[in-house]
Scaffold this active site. Structure first.
Site, short mmCIF file in Angstrom:
data_model
loop_
_atom_site.label_atom_id
_atom_site.label_comp_id
_atom_site.label_asym_id
_atom_site.label_seq_id
_atom_site.Cartn_x
_atom_site.Cartn_y
_atom_site.Cartn_z
N GLY A 46 0.84 -1.19 0.00
CA GLY A 46 0.00 0.00 0.00
C GLY A 46 0.87 1.24 0.00
O GLY A 46 2.03 1.20 0.43
N HIS A 136 -4.58 1.56 7.27
CA HIS A 136 -3.22 2.09 7.43
C HIS A 136 -3.00 3.24 6.43
O HIS A 136 -2.50 4.30 6.80
CB HIS A 136 -2.21 0.96 7.22
N GLU A 137 -3.39 3.01 5.18
CA GLU A 137 -3.19 4.05 4.15
C GLU A 137 -4.08 5.27 4.42
O GLU A 137 -3.66 6.41 4.22
CB GLU A 137 -3.47 3.50 2.75
NI NI Z 1 2.53 3.41 5.68
#
Ligand code: NI
Length: 178
Positions: A46, A136-137
């Site tokens: 990602g 997370h992204e």
């Molecule tokens: Ni990251």
């Protein structure tokens, strides 16, 4: 397509709240394509636009395994429309925090609404690694790094090491993920 330099922490650009895109036009599509190539090259699963210095709400994700066909996802202005009550705990890494990993607890499943590469509104239900990676992204778009979910002690230890490596201009191998 082009490879973009990935920013590593600590860096003020990784702490900014990113701006929504008005539409996924040719400029944003090019950014998405460059980000995807950069992510595959790292290699990672990602990447968020602020990690390449672009403070826009754009992420790319592909959690397909090495033996699987590529399954890239391009998302602009992602928003969570549902999260599960169940949590899961993953050991996360980040291309902006090379060589460092840590356990992060997040909702185990999510529904995310976003604009795809064709500027169409999509909704995707995700669980497991994909759900973790998308969250997370999305954190990156709020200026949040995975270490911000950890204790201050652990976070500061990691950031100090990264700062030291940066000052020494030591090249860091990147086994990191997102
Ligand atoms: Ni990251």
């Amino acid at each position: 397509m082009a490879l973009l330099p990935i920013i590593t922490a600590p860096d003020p650009r990784l702490k900014k709240v990113c701006a929504p895109v008005e539409a996924v036009d040719d400029e944003i599509r090019r950014l998405m394509d460059d980000m995807l190539e950069t992510m595959y090259n790292a290699p990672g699963i990602g990447l968020a636009a602020p990690q390449v210095g672009v403070l826009k709400r754009v992420i790319v994700v592909d959690v397909a395994g090495e033996d699987e066909e590529r399954a890239p996802l391009f998302m602009a202005n992602p928003e969570l429309t549902w999260v599960s009550d169940d949590d899961s705990n993953y050991e996360e890494g980040c291309l902006s925090l090379p060589e460092h990993y840590g356990d992060v607890v997040r909702p185990a499943a999510i529904t995310v609404r976003y604009l795809d590469r064709e500027n169409e509104i999509r909704e995707l239900k995700a669980e497991g690694l994909l759900a973790t990676c998308i969250q997370h992204e999305m954190d990156h778009l709020e200026g949040i790094l995975f270490v911000d979910h950890m204790t201050a002690l652990k976070r500061n230890m990691i950031l100090r090491k990264l700062l030291k490596a940066k000052k020494a201009d030591k090249p860091l191998a990147s086994y990191a993920t997102a």
